[in-house]
Enzyme design. Structure first.
Site, PDB file in Angstrom:
ATOM      1  N   GLU A  10     -29.666  64.761  51.285  1.00 20.98           N
ATOM      2  CA  GLU A  10     -28.739  65.359  50.251  1.00 20.98           C
ATOM      3  C   GLU A  10     -28.621  66.974  50.385  1.00 20.98           C
ATOM      4  O   GLU A  10     -28.554  67.538  49.188  1.00 20.98           O
ATOM      5  CB  GLU A  10     -29.254  64.776  48.701  1.00 20.98           C
ATOM      6  CG  GLU A  10     -29.452  63.418  48.665  1.00 20.98           C
ATOM      7  CD  GLU A  10     -29.936  63.301  47.185  1.00 20.98           C
ATOM      8  OE1 GLU A  10     -29.774  64.005  46.094  1.00 20.98           O
ATOM      9  OE2 GLU A  10     -30.321  61.869  46.803  1.00 20.98           O
ATOM     10  N   GLU A  12     -37.251  59.236  43.757  1.00 23.74           N
ATOM     11  CA  GLU A  12     -37.694  60.166  43.162  1.00 23.74           C
ATOM     12  C   GLU A  12     -38.929  59.449  42.099  1.00 23.74           C
ATOM     13  O   GLU A  12     -38.831  59.815  40.786  1.00 23.74           O
ATOM     14  CB  GLU A  12     -36.734  60.793  41.926  1.00 23.74           C
ATOM     15  CG  GLU A  12     -35.833  61.195  43.197  1.00 23.74           C
ATOM     16  CD  GLU A  12     -34.355  62.231  42.157  1.00 23.74           C
ATOM     17  OE1 GLU A  12     -34.752  62.064  40.830  1.00 23.74           O
ATOM     18  OE2 GLU A  12     -33.619  62.681  42.750  1.00 23.74           O
TER      19      GLU A  12
HETATM   20  O1  9MR Z   1     -24.527  64.131  42.349  1.00 26.95           O
HETATM   21  C1  9MR Z   1     -24.594  63.290  41.347  1.00 26.95           C
HETATM   22  C2  9MR Z   1     -24.122  63.444  39.930  1.00 26.95           C
HETATM   23  O2  9MR Z   1     -22.695  63.201  40.032  1.00 26.95           O
HETATM   24  C3  9MR Z   1     -24.627  62.467  38.970  1.00 26.95           C
HETATM   25  O3  9MR Z   1     -23.966  62.817  37.844  1.00 26.95           O
HETATM   26  C4  9MR Z   1     -25.977  62.512  39.006  1.00 26.95           C
HETATM   27  C5  9MR Z   1     -26.682  61.413  38.010  1.00 26.95           C
HETATM   28  O4  9MR Z   1     -26.198  60.259  38.386  1.00 26.95           O
HETATM   29  O5  9MR Z   1     -26.588  62.251  40.237  1.00 26.95           O
HETATM   30  C6  9MR Z   1     -26.113  63.346  41.187  1.00 26.95           C
HETATM   31  O6  9MR Z   1     -26.682  63.039  42.520  1.00 26.95           O
HETATM   32  C7  9MR Z   1     -28.204  63.061  42.350  1.00 26.95           C
HETATM   33  C8  9MR Z   1     -28.730  61.744  43.314  1.00 26.95           C
HETATM   34  O7  9MR Z   1     -28.416  60.816  42.861  1.00 26.95           O
HETATM   35  C9  9MR Z   1     -29.987  62.081  43.590  1.00 26.95           C
HETATM   36  N1  9MR Z   1     -30.939  63.141  43.778  1.00 26.95           N
HETATM   37  C10 9MR Z   1     -30.125  64.347  43.000  1.00 26.95           C
HETATM   38  C11 9MR Z   1     -28.672  64.444  42.975  1.00 26.95           C
HETATM   39  C12 9MR Z   1     -28.061  65.794  42.194  1.00 26.95           C
HETATM   40  O8  9MR Z   1     -28.657  65.463  40.900  1.00 26.95           O
END
Ligand code: 9MR
Length: 393
Positions: free
Chosen positions: A294, A178
């Site tokens: 994802e 990102e």
């Molecule tokens: O699903 C993940 C959530 O449990 C965490 O709190 C969050 C922050 O670390 O990240 C979420 O996963 C994200 C991923 O790492 C990157 N793309 C977006 C995902 C959903 O927010």
């Protein structure tokens, strides 16, 4: 809609029947048995083995997988069983992020990450690493410890330690996650992340070069969200993302794949099609593979409270989206961000829900690991997709 073939082979009324739990009785793990004529094949055989997501994907040279919550993997045998039965690739939802791996500036904590890699090895499943460099999920000590002077050292040490630990074991790494923010006001669209503020645009080059050094075998991936829909905002983000990928390629930065996160929405007023098709083709022309990293379907925008209708609408989005992306030969892996509706970031209590009484149902399995219509939509889409040759098999 479930195809006629799928409907007959499962013997289930997917949707209304499953949601209401009518004829389908849930047995241990993700097995289903259906009351009915003895000649009906057991659904147990139909959704596992040759009926699994991974078998249908593999028939077309595709990997399919899901993001894993390690606490669930450790505590819930049904969850572990679905993972081993259904998927050919896994990724840690959180366990390989800085926040999880770095309790203190001078300490690493690999317990959960190791557990995933060990589980995958035992079950002959590939692993994606997520992620080595991101502006989120940084430990609390980061802001008061990492400075312009030491940022490069912290970044390279982290990557050498983490990617080095799993050297030769990873299918791929999300090296940078990102990095684009179309609203940053910069000509290159780069996000003003802590890494950017400390190291400038070069932080991406450093991260990818270090990752290659640490693990020459893993496919190095740039992972991005908000690039799926045909609207102005996402078109602009696609353009910035391609600009970044081209710049990295031109600078001979090692880069093998682009991840399209694919957090998409049911009932959205926007559609997807030309934009993402052109984006994927451009990535292919740069020699990159494309991973759907994802995927899940947010149902907030659906007015309905009827679960069967919600599931049906979600499955239609899975079908449309996967049909669109799997027409592109560069796509070699499809992962969902979670397994069952019982555990999804979309139901995180911190998130504002439009339907507080109806938890979101974004994934292929319901909260009891029963396959939903989305599961069959995924399988059908794999079946219809073209065959491809996996590069890193
Ligand atoms: O699903 C993940 C959530 O449990 C965490 O709190 C969050 C922050 O670390 O990240 C979420 O996963 C994200 C991923 O790492 C990157 N793309 C977006 C995902 C959903 O927010």
């Amino acid at each position: 809609m479930l195809t006629r073939r799928g409907f007959i082979s499962t013997g289930l009324r997917v949707g209304a029947g499953l949601a209401a739990g009518s004829a389908a009785t849930f047995l241990s793990g993700c097995a289903h048995r259906v009351a009915g004529p003895a000649t009906l094949p057991s659904v147990t055989n139909q959704i596992t083995g040759s009926g699994s997501l991974k078998a249908h994907a593999a028939a077309h040279g595709l990997l399919t997988g899901a993001a894993v919550a390690i606490p669930l993997l450790r505590s819930d045998p049904a969850y572990a069983r679905v993972l081993s039965e259904q998927y050919s690739i896994l990724v840690a939802e959180n366990a390989m992020k800085w926040k999880a791996l770095r309790p203190a500036p001078d300490r690493f904590s690999f317990g959960e990450a190791d557990a995933l890699v060990a589980f995958a090895e035992q079950n002959s499943i590939k692993v994606r690493g997520h992620n080595l460099c991101w502006h989120e999920a940084l430990p609390d000590w980061f802001a008061v410890t990492v400075t312009k002077e030491n940022a490069r050292q912290f970044l390279t040490d982290h990557i050498m330690n983490v990617a080095g630990r799993y050297k030769g074991k990873m299918h791929s790494w999300d090296v940078v996650n990102e990095a684009v923010d179309a609203k940053s006001g910069r000509d290159d669209g780069l996000r003003k992340s802590p890494w950017f503020e400390m190291l400038g645009p070069d932080y991406l080059d450093i991260a990818f070069r270090t990752a290659r050094e640490a693990d020459p075998h893993a496919l190095l991936t740039y992972n991005e969200y908000g690039i799926e829909y045909d609207n102005e905002e996402e078109a602009q983000k696609r353009a910035f993302t391609l600009q970044l990928l081209r710049r990295l390629k031109a600078a001979n930065v090692p880069l093998d794949a682009v991840g399209i996160q694919s957090h998409i929405r049911a009932g959205s007023s926007y559609s997807f099609g030309n934009g993402i098709r052109e984006f994927m083709a451009s990535a292919r022309q740069m020699g990159l593979q494309v991973f759907i990293t994802e995927m899940d379907v947010n149902d907030d925008e659906l007015p309905d409270d009827d679960v069967a209708k919600v599931d049906h609408a979600i499955a239609a989005v899975y079908r449309d989206y996967l049909t669109t992306v799997l027409a592109e030969p560069a796509v070699t892996a499809v992962l969902t961000w979670g397994v069952s509706d019982g555990h999804t970031w979309l139901n995180n209590p911190m998130r504002k829900q439009r339907h507080p009484n109806r938890p979101q149902r974004p994934l292929p399995f319901d909260e009891n690991y029963r396959p939903k219509e989305a599961f069959f939509a995924m399988r059908d889409s794999f079946d219809k997709g073209m065959s491809r040759n996996l590069v890193n098999d």
